[in-house]
Write an enzyme that holds these catalytic residues in place. Structure first.
Site, PDB file in Angstrom:
ATOM      1  N   LYS A  22       1.046  -1.341   0.026  1.00 30.43           N
ATOM      2  CA  LYS A  22       0.282  -0.111  -0.003  1.00 30.43           C
ATOM      3  C   LYS A  22       1.042   1.438   0.248  1.00 30.43           C
ATOM      4  O   LYS A  22       1.750   1.365   0.580  1.00 30.43           O
ATOM      5  CB  LYS A  22      -0.927   0.230   1.153  1.00 30.43           C
TER       6      LYS A  22
ATOM      7  N   GLU B 258       9.536   2.171  10.350  1.00 31.30           N
ATOM      8  CA  GLU B 258      10.932   3.585  10.814  1.00 31.30           C
ATOM      9  C   GLU B 258       9.947   4.734  11.026  1.00 31.30           C
ATOM     10  O   GLU B 258       8.977   5.621   9.395  1.00 31.30           O
ATOM     11  CB  GLU B 258      11.866   3.263   9.029  1.00 31.30           C
TER      12      GLU B 258
ATOM     13  N   CYS C   2      13.456  11.615   6.299  1.00 30.56           N
ATOM     14  CA  CYS C   2      13.178  11.674   7.210  1.00 30.56           C
ATOM     15  C   CYS C   2      14.778  11.819   8.090  1.00 30.56           C
ATOM     16  O   CYS C   2      14.499  12.177   9.099  1.00 30.56           O
ATOM     17  CB  CYS C   2      12.603   9.950   7.654  1.00 30.56           C
TER      18      CYS C   2
ATOM     19  N   GLU D 115       9.324  17.103  14.237  1.00 35.08           N
ATOM     20  CA  GLU D 115       9.670  17.179  12.620  1.00 35.08           C
ATOM     21  C   GLU D 115       9.019  17.531  11.452  1.00 35.08           C
ATOM     22  O   GLU D 115       7.893  17.179  12.197  1.00 35.08           O
ATOM     23  CB  GLU D 115       9.657  15.015  12.477  1.00 35.08           C
TER      24      GLU D 115
END
Length: 495
Positions: free
Chosen positions: A174, A249, A283, A384
């Site tokens: 997906k 992750e 990331c 983040e």
């Protein structure tokens, strides 16, 4: 619209919810419209993967043959390199140069796992008993739910698909609902390469509907997810209900530490790349710049000057240096971080708003933004942002640099810049991050593990450990000279 790939065929979604428009972030135009799966489609895809694993031949296919299929995929990726790179640029907004690099990196990942597939025959355990043969073998986990993010849709999915196939698993893929195009292309290449029916299945849709149904499905054995921390926590909780294996992750808040003795021009140049490649939607972006006090002011001034000179534009234009953000919603989120940083006392050095060029008005653009005078209590330093925003902190000595760099809930990646080999090794050894670069930023290797400490996730991708994530270790103990134990008194007497 036959956009789902289930049990070896491209099929229409059974849901009546309609399709989703895929937008080009450069100008918000509609690239295409794709159908979205519903729970019944997810069930069909997982069931196909289950049958292919339990009743099919893929898991028992010799590892060398599985490797040959991966090599074929690598060849097809290079054959269609320009088309796929263009598709990735249109889908995500990144530059065409970045898209080409992604295709090459993905090719190398498939080649790496093709070579690794048959390199581990297990190991023999020394029991000290000549009448016993004991060995450890590896088997595939089973049905894998592979969920990839929108920032590197082809790359991140390939980091999962290649080792999962090499290990002999079956799977349901997906991609993000925002950027499905190159994953669809990858599945087409897998089909062309000859992947057996049911081994690879593709469903499209959002995380709340499609992703959750995949994670909760009783026939899924492993969930691999790359994305945000909040979603990762939900997936971990859902997977725990079925005691499924998980690999997560979940991003990072990555320090880029610059000592005064580093080459100034090179360190500034890499600081820009660390923070602003793909508009900071990475990331491992070096979004926390930590600069030694004796060069801090000069470094910040030059960083701001160069950030203001970055050319924004259409990713398909070879002169573009930085593209748009992925969506209007994501840009609004980053803008809120910028507003809050100013309110919390950060000094705006560069950027901070949308570009003024009329030709960029319809796209989801933000100017590369530099904040100075930042402290650890500021929101943009702790969280983040995932956009073209870099915060700059200052440090005095090595101990303070290490303390600041490790003062984060995350631990994905970081860097240290210095010409002192002893300092570089001490700092790299002290940083609690899964990847540490010395006098560099951003490169990764297929043969080197990738993943983070702390809230950056669980498990590793790439390298031999990336293959192990998709394998079960089995101990086979063979008594080659069995005889009665006579443990209990009721045994017949000898003679």
């Amino acid at each position: 619209m036959r956009d789902l790939y289930i049990d070896g065929a491209w099929v229409e979604a059974t849901t009546t919810r309609g399709g989703r428009a895929v937008l080009n972030p450069y100008d918000a135009s509609t690239v295409t419209t794709v159908s979205e799966a519903g729970p019944d489609d997810v069930d069909a895809a997982v069931s196909a993967a289950r049958r292919a694993f339990d009743e099919g031949s893929w898991a028992a296919t010799p590892a060398r043959e599985r490797g040959d299929l991966l090599r074929k995929v690598a060849e097809l990726l290079q054959r269609d390199r320009e088309h796929i790179a263009r598709q990735e640029s249109i889908d995500t907004g990144k530059t065409l140069a970045e898209g080409r690099i992604d295709v090459d990196d993905v090719t190398n990942v498939f080649r790496y796992y093709a070579n690794l597939a048959d390199s581990d025959a297990g190991r023999v355990v020394d029991t000290g008993d000549p009448g016993v043969v004991s060995r450890i073998v590896h088997e595939p986990v089973g049905v894998c739910a592979l969920i990839a993010p929108w920032n590197y849709p082809l790359l991140q999915m390939s980091w999962k698909v290649a080792p999962a196939l090499a290990a002999g698993n079956t799977m349901v893929l997906k991609p993000s609902e925002l950027t499905p195009l190159t994953t669809m292309t990858l599945v087409s290449l897998l089909e062309e390469a000859g992947v057996p029916r049911g081994v690879v299945n593709l469903v499209l849709g959002d995380g709340a509907t499609v992703g959750a149904a995949m994670v909760r499905h009783d026939d899924v054995d492993l969930v691999s997810f790359t994305g945000g921390l909040a979603t990762g926590k939900k997936i971990m909780a859902m997977a725990a209900e079925g005691v499924k294996r998980v690999a997560l992750e979940l991003g990072g808040k990555n320090p880029n530490v610059v000592f005064a003795d580093a080459d100034f021009d090179t360190a500034v140049d890499y600081a820009l790349a660390a923070a602003f490649v793909h508009s900071g939607q990475v990331c491992s972006a070096g979004a926390r710049l930590i600069v030694q006090d004796t060069i801090h002011d000069e470094f910040v001034a030059e960083l701001g000057r160069r950030a203001d000179a970055i050319r924004l534009g259409n990713g398909l234009d070879e002169t573009t240096e930085c593209g748009p953000l992925v969506s209007a919603e994501h840009r609004a989120k980053v803008e809120r971080y910028i507003e809050r940083s100013i309110a919390e006392g950060a000094r705006l050095v560069a950027g901070g708003g949308r570009p003024s060029e009329p030709e960029l008005a319809n796209g989801f653009f933000l100017r590369p933004t530099v904040f100075a005078d930042c402290t650890r209590d500021m929101t943009a330093v702790r969280e983040e942002v995932f956009g073209p925003v870099v915060t700059v902190e200052r440090f005095h000595d090595e101990a303070e640099a290490i303390r600041l760099a490790n003062d984060t809930d995350y631990g994905l990646a970081g860097a240290v810049w210095t010409n002192d080999a002893s300092v570089s090794q001490r700092v790299a050894g002290a940083l609690r991050h899964g990847t540490v670069w010395i006098n560099d930023y951003h490169p990764y290797l297929p043969q080197a593990e990738w993943g983070g400490f702390g809230k950056s996730g669980i498990g590793r991708e790439l390298g031999p450990t990336g293959l192990d994530e998709y394998r079960e270790a089995k101990h086979i103990y063979h008594n080659i000279n069995p005889a009665p134990m006579r443990w209990f008194s009721g045994a017949p007497k000898e003679g």
